[in-house]
Design a protein around this motif. Structure first.
Motif: not given
Ligand SMILES: C[S@@+](CC[C@H](N)C(=O)[O-])C[C@H]1O[C@@H](n2cnc3c(N)ncnc32)[C@H](O)[C@@H]1O
Length: 545
Positions: A385-390, A394-396, A4-12, A361-362
């Protein structure tokens, strides 16, 4: 990486502290974390040249896909179809595939604002590079990006002009060439010839120039160049460290400030920052035991976190324990600060926990696993939004409710009512200066001007957390940056502005017994060179009854 810790293009564009998807575990060093070898040559590999390695796997011109196909997004979230750089020209003699891959990655980082850890795996996949070639390409890419400031000084001195005045394709090829000459065991003639070949294919007009610059660089070794270019240590010690250990001056200054101006220790930190980090796993409580997991993956149990396992090598994303959700990839420091929130004693109710900055979600994965054991529920807030999906991924299967909303509204938002949580984590967006090991280009991209907007956000989030926690409950404020204004100053200011009365809990007491060098408290600063973790900062506050 599948964790779950994979980072993507980071809006922040905040602190990309998580292990890079392409990161391979490096052998664990026995004993306590220590300063690695100084500025000598890094492990390279004897160059075999394209003939020895064969041309298999080299994509022809027809195999090349557009930049948009690999690396996906840049920091601005734009696709890379707008890339303007030049790839090798059909019919020109290209350099060998590993160097070609490294060139493409370095060029994408500088031209498209790409992240090396995202773009390089795509390039390797596209070029079908594996094994030694992939390892060499990775070393060239990461090493060149880490040492960029110092390499640019060398290239500029050899070229007789600032690197800003060199055509970008030739400049990136020369940076890679200088890295090979000064930091690897690649023989000089191979580094020169291969770089000239590369320049011939990407910037044909600069071939003669590149040849002259490479020959000039090859005349001296790294120590000689550093002796020539680094400011005098007595006159300008910070500038000296900055060149010797390839960190921007303002970052060296910031680290030295936190380390009490101990420049020897600062140097040890900078050296550690130049090493690829060991990959750490978190054995999720209730799903895996760290000792058993270490056996299963052939790693070692962590030195401090009861959940940590140090990997000895290999791709973590392929491990069964990661695939089936028993573990995730997470720096041991991140595990320790999340566990510290749960170790703080609270009286009375202890069933409502809040993670105010949860993506990707780490820490929510660790907190959620313990929540399942203790009969608690975690509310995980994430504004993107997309990070919330991650976080959801990660917490399924855990007692975790994910809310896509602005954490600054906590204590005002009816979904996050004031005084309603027993424990709150603020893992605040920050510069990520504590995890420079993981993102080779990050140190050169970050600017002091990034601090004011981030610190405003940090203070607002901490103030919101203090509103949302109940009297007697605890808030952990965490950053993956040791910069004083993001740590001590943000905590003091955030607490003051919240209008909520709160007291520090001595965070040292919430970490495993026997952890060395935690400082005078009540806050804690972890360090790569002291603890083998990212430089995580932890402050714990209890809201007054
Ligand atoms: C340092 S990261 C958190 C890392 C995470 N706790 C983990 O362990 O995986 C900070 C996160 O805060 C999010 N964020 C930024 N501003 C926010 C806000 N106002 N409210 C909620 N989340 C925010 C960012 O999108 C980012 O995902």
């Amino acid at each position: 990486m599948t964790g779950p810790e994979q980072r993507d293009a980071d809006p922040r564009a905040d602190d990309p502290r998580d292990p890079a998807p392409d990161e391979r575990a490096r052998p664990h060093r026995a004993g306590p974390p220590h300063a690695a070898a100084g500025r000598g040559r890094l492990p390279g590999r004897p160059d075999q040249g394209p003939a020895a390695r064969g041309q298999a796997g080299r994509p022809g011109a027809g195999d090349r896909r557009s930049g948009m196909d690999r690396g996906g997004m840049n920091r601005a979230g734009q696709g890379r179809d707008a890339r303007s750089g030049r790839g090798p020209r059909p019919g020109r003699p290209p350099s060998d595939p590993a160097r070609q891959a490294a060139y493409e990655a370095v060029a994408a980082v500088h031209r498209d604002d790409a992240y090396a850890n995202l773009v390089l795996p795509e390039i390797l996949r596209e070029m079908r590079l594996h094994g030694r070639d992939a390892a060499f390409a990775t070393e060239l890419t990461y090493g060149t990006l880490r040492a960029l400031g110092t390499l640019d000084l060398v290239v500029a001195a050899a070229a007789g002009r600032d690197v800003a005045r060199i055509d970008p394709p030739a400049r990136d090829a020369l940076r890679l060439g200088a890295y090979q000459l000064l930091f690897t065991r690649v023989p000089s003639h191979a580094a020169v010839n291969q770089t000239v070949d590369l320049v011939r294919s990407v910037a044909p007009g600069a071939t003669g120039f590149a040849n002259a610059v490479m020959r000039e660089i090859s005349e001296s070794d790294l120590d000689t160049w550093l002796g020539r270019l680094a400011p005098d240590a007595a006159q300008d010690p910070v500038g000296n460290l900055s060149v010797l250990h390839h960190h921007p001056r303002w970052i060296v200054r910031a680290f030295a400030d936190v380390l009490g101006n101990d420049l020897e220790e600062t140097a040890r930190l900078l050296i550690e920052d130049n090493q690829p980090p060991v990959v750490h796993l978190c054995a999720r409580p209730g799903r895996a035991d760290a000792v058993d997991l270490a056996d299963e993956v052939g790693g070692l149990p962590g030195a401090f976190s009861p959940y940590a396992v140090y990997l000895n090598g290999g791709a973590p994303g392929e491990l069964a324990a990661i695939v089936d959700g028993r573990a995730h990839v997470q720096d041991e420091g991140s595990q320790l600060v999340a566990a510290a929130l749960l170790a703080a004693p609270v009286e009375g109710s202890d069933a409502r926990w809040l993670d105010l900055c949860a993506g990707p979600g780490g820490k929510a994965g660790l907190l959620g696993a313990v929540a399942a054991q203790r009969g608690a529920e975690l509310v995980a807030v994430e504004v993107a939004e997309h990070r919330a999906r991650l976080v959801e991924r990660a917490t399924a299967g855990m007692p975790v409710r994910v809310l896509t909303t602005d954490g600054r509204d906590a204590g005002r938002d009816p979904l996050l009512p004031a005084g309603s949580f027993d424990r709150v984590l603020v893992d605040a967006p920050c510069t990520g200066l504590g995890s420079l090991r993981r993102r080779p280009e990050a140190r050169w991209r970050r600017q002091p001007g990034d601090l004011p907007p981030l610190t405003r956000l940090q203070r607002d989030l901490l103030a919101a957390a203090l509103r949302a926690v109940r009297p007697g409950g605890v808030v952990a404020y965490v950053t993956c940056s040791p910069h004083m204004v993001e740590t001590q100053v943000s905590v003091t200011e955030g607490a003051r502005r919240s209008g909520v009365e709160a007291d520090f809990v001595d965070a040292r007491t919430l970490l495993p017994a026997g952890m060395p060098k935690l400082g005078p408290g009540p806050t804690v600063q972890l360090w790569p060179h002291r603890h083998g973790t990212d430089a995580m900062f932890l402050a714990v506050l209890r809201r007054a009854e």
